[in-house]
Design an enzyme around this catalytic site. Sequence first.
Site, PDB file in Angstrom:
ATOM      1  N   GLU A 158       0.808  -1.226   0.000  1.00  0.00           N
ATOM      2  CA  GLU A 158       0.000   0.000   0.000  1.00  0.00           C
ATOM      3  C   GLU A 158       0.840   1.275   0.000  1.00  0.00           C
ATOM      4  O   GLU A 158       0.425   2.281  -0.567  1.00  0.00           O
ATOM      5  CB  GLU A 158      -0.958   0.007   1.196  1.00  0.00           C
ATOM      6  CG  GLU A 158      -2.040  -1.054   1.095  1.00  0.00           C
ATOM      7  CD  GLU A 158      -3.094  -0.926   2.176  1.00  0.00           C
ATOM      8  OE1 GLU A 158      -3.817   0.074   2.208  1.00  0.00           O
ATOM      9  OE2 GLU A 158      -3.185  -1.835   3.024  1.00  0.00           O
ATOM     10  N   LYS A 212     -13.617  -0.083  -4.368  1.00  0.00           N
ATOM     11  CA  LYS A 212     -14.741   0.150  -3.446  1.00  0.00           C
ATOM     12  C   LYS A 212     -15.886   0.862  -4.180  1.00  0.00           C
ATOM     13  O   LYS A 212     -17.054   0.558  -3.965  1.00  0.00           O
ATOM     14  CB  LYS A 212     -14.283   0.950  -2.220  1.00  0.00           C
ATOM     15  CG  LYS A 212     -13.442   0.114  -1.239  1.00  0.00           C
ATOM     16  CD  LYS A 212     -12.998   0.881   0.003  1.00  0.00           C
ATOM     17  CE  LYS A 212     -12.192  -0.006   0.956  1.00  0.00           C
ATOM     18  NZ  LYS A 212     -11.669   0.666   2.139  1.00  0.00           N
ATOM     19  N   HIS A 250       8.637 -26.738   4.575  1.00  0.00           N
ATOM     20  CA  HIS A 250       8.023 -27.975   4.076  1.00  0.00           C
ATOM     21  C   HIS A 250       7.472 -27.799   2.668  1.00  0.00           C
ATOM     22  O   HIS A 250       6.792 -28.688   2.164  1.00  0.00           O
ATOM     23  CB  HIS A 250       6.918 -28.425   5.042  1.00  0.00           C
ATOM     24  CG  HIS A 250       7.458 -28.730   6.411  1.00  0.00           C
ATOM     25  ND1 HIS A 250       7.913 -29.977   6.775  1.00  0.00           N
ATOM     26  CD2 HIS A 250       7.669 -27.931   7.477  1.00  0.00           C
ATOM     27  CE1 HIS A 250       8.358 -29.935   8.028  1.00  0.00           C
ATOM     28  NE2 HIS A 250       8.227 -28.695   8.473  1.00  0.00           N
TER      29      HIS A 250
HETATM   30  O1  PA5 Z   1      -5.031   0.720   4.791  1.00  0.00           O
HETATM   31  C1  PA5 Z   1      -6.010   0.803   4.075  1.00  0.00           C
HETATM   32  O2  PA5 Z   1      -6.348   1.856   3.540  1.00  0.00           O
HETATM   33  C2  PA5 Z   1      -6.892  -0.415   3.836  1.00  0.00           C
HETATM   34  O3  PA5 Z   1      -6.168  -1.584   4.067  1.00  0.00           O
HETATM   35  C3  PA5 Z   1      -8.106  -0.333   4.739  1.00  0.00           C
HETATM   36  O4  PA5 Z   1      -7.743  -0.504   6.096  1.00  0.00           O
HETATM   37  C4  PA5 Z   1      -9.138  -1.392   4.343  1.00  0.00           C
HETATM   38  O5  PA5 Z   1      -9.597  -1.159   3.025  1.00  0.00           O
HETATM   39  C5  PA5 Z   1     -10.347  -1.423   5.290  1.00  0.00           C
HETATM   40  O6  PA5 Z   1     -10.830  -0.131   5.520  1.00  0.00           O
HETATM   41  P1  PA5 Z   1     -11.164   0.307   7.021  1.00  0.00           P
HETATM   42  O7  PA5 Z   1      -9.891   0.172   7.776  1.00  0.00           O
HETATM   43  O8  PA5 Z   1     -11.631   1.715   6.895  1.00  0.00           O
HETATM   44  O9  PA5 Z   1     -12.221  -0.639   7.494  1.00  0.00           O
END
Ligand code: PA5
Length: 333
Positions: free
Chosen positions: A216, A327, A232
């Site tokens: 990310e 999303k 393994h």
């Molecule tokens: O870090 C991020 O932006 C994502 O991994 C979010 O955490 C994930 O999409 C879930 O969203 P939220 O944390 O708002 O539930």
Amino acid sequence: MTDMLAQIRSLGDQLRWAADLDPPHVGTFSEILYAGMGGSGIAGDYAGAVAYPVGTRIAVHKGYGPIPPWAIRQRPLLIAASYSGNTEETLDMVTSAWESGLTVATVTTGGRLAELTTQHGWRTIAVPPGLQPRAAVGYMVGAVLRLLEGSHSVDDQRLAFTEAAKLADEMTAEDSPAWQQAEEIAEGLEGRIPIIYGAGPVTGVVAQRWKTQLNENAKIPAWYSVLPELDHNEITGWETMPGTTREHVGIVALTDPGDHDRVAIRIGHTRELTESAVPWVGVVPSSGTSTLARLVSLTAVGDLVSWMLAERLGVDPVPVATIEELKKLLADD
Ligand code: PA5
């Protein structure tokens, strides 16, 4: 790009914020079902590592409901954590849990999860908004641990919060030994696909955090594997394409005093047997005494590596455009 660094460096403050909370009374539970995705989901894994030695089982569910059949029989506390409060899988799970009569507690900044919390009178800890969910890991883990204290499923964590916050401050300071180690690792990983090796409850969890932060923040593919299982299967996967893997892959191993003695030995032999085909770019030991501090110490190095790689690659670590786009697509379906 400095904004993500500031967010990473706020980890100590986030933990201090959590240490000052009063744990809400939630009842008494020895089993927890945790619903959360991505940056919010990993907080459940961290809490699971803290709860592990005291015998509390935290089953982290990263997906849609319905709640698993064992939960209908065992009646765990359901903790739903979503930084935005709008993650559809988490909302689906919390709805299923509530309809099945489980006790629910939530951690969020707002969104639909906050609305449901108010509507049903669930116990909750509201965390400060304004960060990327993954950068709010200190708030999320801290809030979840306080909820666990309030449900008598972990012991008082205040000393651990203090130790972990101090370590986070020290390690994320520019030119600290951790900073320098992160720079060496970022340099070694540049142009490579990282694979992070973990082992026990601490390193296995943080290996996953490194992977997702590299995805990310640096926007690169990355994976993680855990010992002893990888000995393994994956260990043979380095045999046939050494030309490719030597050039394009890099391993980083995380270690912790809580790892099994045999795992420490295995790491050495696994390295000996694979290093000619895949470079081991770094071995990162945890620091600190409490489980939380050890988790945080490994997290600090990994978060810095992900930010440094983003800098080296010239990408902005903050936006996650593809996740947002997905999303939106899902919201229209
Ligand atoms: O870090 C991020 O932006 C994502 O991994 C979010 O955490 C994930 O999409 C879930 O969203 P939220 O944390 O708002 O539930």
